[in-house]
Each structure stands twice: as C-alpha cells, then as structure tokens.
Design an enzyme around this catalytic site. Structure first.
Site, PDB file in Angstrom:
ATOM      1  N   LYS A  54      57.161  90.081 -16.544  1.00 32.23           N
ATOM      2  CA  LYS A  54      57.965  89.628 -17.681  1.00 32.23           C
ATOM      3  C   LYS A  54      58.404  88.183 -17.503  1.00 32.23           C
ATOM      4  O   LYS A  54      58.284  87.365 -18.423  1.00 32.23           O
ATOM      5  CB  LYS A  54      59.192  90.519 -17.860  1.00 32.23           C
ATOM      6  CG  LYS A  54      59.986  90.212 -19.126  1.00 32.23           C
ATOM      7  CD  LYS A  54      61.453  90.540 -18.992  1.00 32.23           C
ATOM      8  CE  LYS A  54      62.196  89.444 -18.258  1.00 32.23           C
ATOM      9  NZ  LYS A  54      63.652  89.621 -18.237  1.00 32.23           N
ATOM     10  N   ASP A 114      61.226  92.857 -22.459  1.00 28.41           N
ATOM     11  CA  ASP A 114      62.480  93.131 -21.757  1.00 28.41           C
ATOM     12  C   ASP A 114      63.061  94.423 -22.307  1.00 28.41           C
ATOM     13  O   ASP A 114      62.402  95.170 -23.038  1.00 28.41           O
ATOM     14  CB  ASP A 114      63.446  91.955 -21.910  1.00 28.41           C
ATOM     15  CG  ASP A 114      63.937  91.805 -23.343  1.00 28.41           C
ATOM     16  OD1 ASP A 114      63.371  92.437 -24.255  1.00 28.41           O
ATOM     17  OD2 ASP A 114      64.905  91.056 -23.558  1.00 28.41           O
TER      18      ASP A 114
END
Length: 212
Positions: free
Chosen positions: A124, A142
């Site tokens: 991420k 997220d």
C-alpha cells in the site's frame, strides 16, 4: 458474487467525484518523494493530521535520508512520539534511510518492488508513493477503500489485495490517476464507518448498499 456496479455506473461514480473535486491531493504534507515516503510510513494506524503535526517539525531539521540518519533513533523519537507505534516506526524510518543511502544513492526508487525492499514499506505504501509522486495508475487499498468499495459495489473482495485487483480491473483508466484519492476522501468524510452521511452522498442513488 458480490453485488457490483455496471461499467456505466462506475463511470458515472467517477464523473461525479471529478466534477466535485477535479484534482484531489494527498492530505499528508510533503515536499519531495522522500518526505512523502516517510510520512506514509508514519501514517500506518494514525491520522494524516497527527502525522502532519509531527513531520512539520521534523522536516524543519531533517528532510533527507542523511539528516534523519544523523538524528538516529533516539533523536527521531521525540519528533514522532505523538504518533502511534512510534518505536517501531522510528526503527523502520532509520532502516529505510540506511537502505536508501546504501542501495539507491539516497534517492527514492521508482518501482514497487524496490520500494517494498525498504523497511516499513508494504504494497500500500509503495502504491501511494508511485501514485502521488509520479501519477502511476496504482490503487493503494487502505482501511477506507477496503470497507467502502465492496459496499458501494465498485469492487469485490475482502482483502486489500483482492479489492486492489478488482478495482484495477474495473475502474476505467481515465480515472485511475485520482481514483484512490477520491475514494479515500469519500470514505474519510462521507461514507464513514460509524455514521455514513448518505443524505449528502454524491452517489447514494448508485450505491449497491442502499439497494440491498
């Protein structure tokens, strides 16, 4: 199979997001690829606001790998102590500074694989840096995206990896540069976890959750 939006509905979702906010930006404060990288590492399980409060002071004295490495863990901790998990994050930041200097001549690398070789940098975080700094068509997933995208019908999956892959397959390329920011802002301020503001939602007539 999850209840998914059609291609035309997905296009309509992002047309509305774009009309409201044509050029969304990260809410993290940064001035270079390195300062963004550190900010994203620090933002794990913390708010952007708390990270900005810390880095605004930190970057006044140390905004390069060399300067942060000169601080050392003990010198770095006072700047980031207000952020959650500050001890492990201090180790990660010092470690990534060491590796940037030893392996990448002090420069933030340009590929996901190289970014993920740095301490504290997962998929991420790497995707955020690639998207925000260079405009790559990545999809950082997220907690907000993981929660809202299947709910809305934009993606299927229950893990960051499966939701990321679903979004990459389903979101038209013309929206990919800003799609992550539109979605994270939507999850942060409108489609919140506790009290989603459906009455003010731009896409409430399209949301699959409202049609269940």
């Amino acid at each position: 199979m999850q209840n998914l939006l059609s291609k035309s509905e997905i296009i309509e979702v992002f047309l509305r997001f774009r009309a409201q906010n044509e050029n969304p930006k990260s809410e993290l404060h940064w001035s270079s690829p390195f300062t963004l990288l550190v900010a994203v590492v620090l933002s794990a399980q913390a708010t952007d606001k708390s990270v900005n409060l810390a880095t605004n002071e930190l970057y006044k004295v140390a905004d390069t790998p060399e300067k942060i490495l000169a601080l050392g863990e003990e010198g770095l901790i006072p700047y980031i102590k207000s952020i959650g998990l500050y001890k492990s994050k201090a180790k990660h930041v010092i470690g990534l500074c060491e590796k940037l200097i030893s392996d990448f001549c002090g420069e933030v690398p340009r590929t996901r694989e190289e970014l993920m070789s740095l301490p504290g940098v997962g998929r991420k975080t790497a995707n955020v840096v690639l998207n925000v700094v260079w405009g790559d068509h990545t999809m950082p997933v997220d907690t907000h995206l993981l929660r809202i995208c299947p709910k809305i019908g934009l993606a299927e999956g229950s893990t960051p990896e499966t939701v990321e892959q679903s979004l990459l397959e389903r979101v038209p390329d013309e929206f990919m540069e800003h799609a992550h920011h539109w979605l994270i802002l939507h999850g942060r301020y409108v489609c919140t976890a506790r009290n989603p503001n459906c009455e003010k939602c731009l896409i409430n007539d399209l949301c699959k959750h409202n049609k269940m």
